[in-house]
Design a protein around this motif. Sequence first.
Motif, PDB file in Angstrom:
ATOM      1  N   ARG A 288      -0.786  31.895  50.473  1.00  0.00           N
ATOM      2  CA  ARG A 288       0.668  31.726  50.540  1.00  0.00           C
ATOM      3  C   ARG A 288       1.329  32.165  49.232  1.00  0.00           C
ATOM      4  O   ARG A 288       2.357  32.849  49.235  1.00  0.00           O
ATOM      5  CB  ARG A 288       1.008  30.276  50.832  1.00  0.00           C
ATOM      6  CG  ARG A 288       2.507  30.034  50.984  1.00  0.00           C
ATOM      7  CD  ARG A 288       2.783  28.597  51.383  1.00  0.00           C
ATOM      8  NE  ARG A 288       4.215  28.408  51.562  1.00  0.00           N
ATOM      9  CZ  ARG A 288       4.880  28.717  52.660  1.00  0.00           C
ATOM     10  NH1 ARG A 288       4.221  29.255  53.688  1.00  0.00           N
ATOM     11  NH2 ARG A 288       6.183  28.508  52.743  1.00  0.00           N
ATOM     12  N   GLN A 292       3.911  35.234  48.977  1.00  0.00           N
ATOM     13  CA  GLN A 292       5.300  35.071  48.550  1.00  0.00           C
ATOM     14  C   GLN A 292       5.602  35.827  47.260  1.00  0.00           C
ATOM     15  O   GLN A 292       6.723  36.292  47.067  1.00  0.00           O
ATOM     16  CB  GLN A 292       5.616  33.583  48.391  1.00  0.00           C
ATOM     17  CG  GLN A 292       5.718  32.864  49.737  1.00  0.00           C
ATOM     18  CD  GLN A 292       6.570  31.629  49.663  1.00  0.00           C
ATOM     19  OE1 GLN A 292       6.427  30.832  48.739  1.00  0.00           O
ATOM     20  NE2 GLN A 292       7.439  31.444  50.653  1.00  0.00           N
ATOM     21  N   THR A 320      13.185  35.725  64.910  1.00  0.00           N
ATOM     22  CA  THR A 320      12.456  35.054  63.827  1.00  0.00           C
ATOM     23  C   THR A 320      11.892  33.722  64.293  1.00  0.00           C
ATOM     24  O   THR A 320      10.734  33.378  64.002  1.00  0.00           O
ATOM     25  CB  THR A 320      13.380  34.854  62.611  1.00  0.00           C
ATOM     26  OG1 THR A 320      13.930  36.106  62.218  1.00  0.00           O
ATOM     27  CG2 THR A 320      12.619  34.255  61.452  1.00  0.00           C
ATOM     28  N   SER A 321      12.695  32.932  65.009  1.00  0.00           N
ATOM     29  CA  SER A 321      12.205  31.637  65.484  1.00  0.00           C
ATOM     30  C   SER A 321      11.109  31.805  66.519  1.00  0.00           C
ATOM     31  O   SER A 321      10.150  31.012  66.565  1.00  0.00           O
ATOM     32  CB  SER A 321      13.367  30.816  66.046  1.00  0.00           C
ATOM     33  OG  SER A 321      14.003  31.508  67.123  1.00  0.00           O
ATOM     34  N   LEU A 324       7.798  32.235  64.901  1.00  0.00           N
ATOM     35  CA  LEU A 324       7.230  31.038  64.278  1.00  0.00           C
ATOM     36  C   LEU A 324       7.008  29.899  65.274  1.00  0.00           C
ATOM     37  O   LEU A 324       6.563  28.815  64.882  1.00  0.00           O
ATOM     38  CB  LEU A 324       8.150  30.559  63.157  1.00  0.00           C
ATOM     39  CG  LEU A 324       8.194  31.461  61.914  1.00  0.00           C
ATOM     40  CD1 LEU A 324       9.233  30.956  60.923  1.00  0.00           C
ATOM     41  CD2 LEU A 324       6.840  31.543  61.242  1.00  0.00           C
ATOM     42  N   THR A 327       3.432  28.429  65.286  1.00  0.00           N
ATOM     43  CA  THR A 327       3.173  27.530  64.154  1.00  0.00           C
ATOM     44  C   THR A 327       3.819  26.180  64.397  1.00  0.00           C
ATOM     45  O   THR A 327       3.221  25.125  64.108  1.00  0.00           O
ATOM     46  CB  THR A 327       3.725  28.156  62.863  1.00  0.00           C
ATOM     47  OG1 THR A 327       3.157  29.456  62.678  1.00  0.00           O
ATOM     48  CG2 THR A 327       3.396  27.298  61.661  1.00  0.00           C
ATOM     49  N   ARG A 356      13.029  33.572  57.679  1.00  0.00           N
ATOM     50  CA  ARG A 356      11.634  33.164  57.927  1.00  0.00           C
ATOM     51  C   ARG A 356      11.182  32.145  56.882  1.00  0.00           C
ATOM     52  O   ARG A 356      10.484  31.172  57.213  1.00  0.00           O
ATOM     53  CB  ARG A 356      10.739  34.395  57.901  1.00  0.00           C
ATOM     54  CG  ARG A 356       9.273  34.121  58.276  1.00  0.00           C
ATOM     55  CD  ARG A 356       8.477  35.404  58.155  1.00  0.00           C
ATOM     56  NE  ARG A 356       8.964  36.407  59.080  1.00  0.00           N
ATOM     57  CZ  ARG A 356       8.512  36.538  60.336  1.00  0.00           C
ATOM     58  NH1 ARG A 356       7.582  35.710  60.789  1.00  0.00           N
ATOM     59  NH2 ARG A 356       8.989  37.481  61.136  1.00  0.00           N
ATOM     60  N   ASN A 357      11.569  32.359  55.598  1.00  0.00           N
ATOM     61  CA  ASN A 357      11.181  31.409  54.551  1.00  0.00           C
ATOM     62  C   ASN A 357      11.816  30.045  54.783  1.00  0.00           C
ATOM     63  O   ASN A 357      11.165  29.003  54.617  1.00  0.00           O
ATOM     64  CB  ASN A 357      11.579  31.953  53.176  1.00  0.00           C
ATOM     65  CG  ASN A 357      10.510  32.834  52.564  1.00  0.00           C
ATOM     66  OD1 ASN A 357       9.535  32.347  52.015  1.00  0.00           O
ATOM     67  ND2 ASN A 357      10.685  34.147  52.692  1.00  0.00           N
ATOM     68  N   ASP A 360      10.171  28.497  57.899  1.00  0.00           N
ATOM     69  CA  ASP A 360       8.788  28.131  57.604  1.00  0.00           C
ATOM     70  C   ASP A 360       8.724  26.840  56.792  1.00  0.00           C
ATOM     71  O   ASP A 360       7.874  25.972  57.032  1.00  0.00           O
ATOM     72  CB  ASP A 360       8.114  29.280  56.853  1.00  0.00           C
ATOM     73  CG  ASP A 360       6.654  28.981  56.548  1.00  0.00           C
ATOM     74  OD1 ASP A 360       5.847  28.890  57.492  1.00  0.00           O
ATOM     75  OD2 ASP A 360       6.332  28.812  55.347  1.00  0.00           O
ATOM     76  N   ASN A 361       9.630  26.691  55.816  1.00  0.00           N
ATOM     77  CA  ASN A 361       9.683  25.450  55.034  1.00  0.00           C
ATOM     78  C   ASN A 361      10.025  24.258  55.930  1.00  0.00           C
ATOM     79  O   ASN A 361       9.454  23.162  55.790  1.00  0.00           O
ATOM     80  CB  ASN A 361      10.721  25.570  53.917  1.00  0.00           C
ATOM     81  CG  ASN A 361      10.197  26.331  52.707  1.00  0.00           C
ATOM     82  OD1 ASN A 361       9.001  26.553  52.585  1.00  0.00           O
ATOM     83  ND2 ASN A 361      11.103  26.730  51.829  1.00  0.00           N
ATOM     84  N   LYS A 364       6.997  23.406  57.913  1.00  0.00           N
ATOM     85  CA  LYS A 364       5.912  22.924  57.066  1.00  0.00           C
ATOM     86  C   LYS A 364       6.144  21.495  56.604  1.00  0.00           C
ATOM     87  O   LYS A 364       5.212  20.676  56.558  1.00  0.00           O
ATOM     88  CB  LYS A 364       5.764  23.863  55.863  1.00  0.00           C
ATOM     89  CG  LYS A 364       4.638  23.482  54.916  1.00  0.00           C
ATOM     90  CD  LYS A 364       4.470  24.542  53.834  1.00  0.00           C
ATOM     91  CE  LYS A 364       5.705  24.675  52.982  1.00  0.00           C
ATOM     92  NZ  LYS A 364       5.522  25.619  51.868  1.00  0.00           N
TER      93      LYS A 364
END
Length: 456
Positions: A288, A292, A320-321, A324, A327, A356-357, A360-361, A364
Amino acid sequence: MIGTGSIGRRLTFLLAGVAALLSVLSWWMVTGLAREAAERTQDNVLAASATAIAETLRSEQGEVRLELPYSAFAMLGAIGEDRVFYRVMAGDELLTGYADLPALSDPPPPGQVRFDTGTYSGETIRMASVSRLVLAGAQPLPVTVTMAQTGNGVSTISAELSRLAAVMAVAFFGVAVILSFFAARASLRPLNEIAAAVSRRGPSDLRPLKRDAPAELAPLMTSLNRLMERLGQSIRRSEDFIAEAAHRVRTPLAVVRTQAEIALRSVEDEAEKRRLRGIIRAVDESSRSAGQLLDHATVTYRADDLTRAPVDLATLVEQTSAALEPTAAMKDITLTRNTMPAQIMGDPVLLDNALRNVLDNAIKYSPEDTEVVLAITTEGREVRITVTDEGPGLGDGPVRALTERFRRGSNTGDIVGSGLGLTIVEDVLSAHGGRLELHTREGERGACITLVLPLS
């Protein structure tokens, strides 16, 4: 960088110095010529007066007779209010005039005029003498006529002309300074135009500079174009390195993670399992962080040369969604989309990277079986993409510090992260003229991240 002064100012001072030198030189020349002209005029008038008196000489009954003409003295009075002296000598005998008037050091021969300067009655005088032979009796007798005049009139005329020349010199200097200023600006205009053309370019616009310029600037333009060509080559090599590094780093880490997971399934010893889980976690963190870091470098290069194309944010959020969702499904997290049509001009790759960042956060840090909401709204000339989650929030520290590189919240715990996600997002938004807003949801757990962009 240590400044060495303005070229325009130095050029202006140089031209002004030349103008000052020329002004002083012209004043000195005019003053000298004026005095010389005044003295020559006085000499001519003295010679004419002496000649006029000499022409009235005649011989009667063996004696020299003389009638002083008024015009001879009137001419001398025309050049000033000076005192006039005269003397007429027949041989060694004084016929008329001032007997103590100084004699010329070099008496003139008959028919010629001689000039000299002397002192009389405490004043400097200019003298002109002319000699003529007059028949007196059986022998010709030399008669010398001397006219003299003080020099106050000549000095006055010279002083007036000198003052006039000084005024003209000062005026010339003032005009020359003004013209020097404009001449310096005009001379430097091509250089300023080149500087303006370079400053208007973007950070990655390294095209050769093609402008009409004086021959003196041709070496500078050639060197500048060569420098931009070398910079372009360096940037292209860096971009190629980033792409190659992304592949070289991610692929081996993925292989190591896969092998570690296979080994984890095959061992039964709890100590071995803990070690393998530690390896998997370290690989995830390294993968990761490396990813990044490479994404951040990519964003930096693309932001310098931003691609502008129409981007439908509703479509971007959907794509984008959707990428992901697998995940999120692993943690039973539901992605809810509340979108509306909104179009901006921007770089779709960078905008996808930023969204996406953020998403993703949110996935996560959110606990299992929760919801992440993506919403698009508009306010005035701005569009807002808001991502809310039910995670631990943004911590107790200042939220703006979370956009700094390698900074993470105080409540992240043992969740793998590099501290670059929000840095990338803010860089992307800044390149598009937007901003990033960070909030912790009031009365609830979770973070609210808003991407604000100008509408096209």
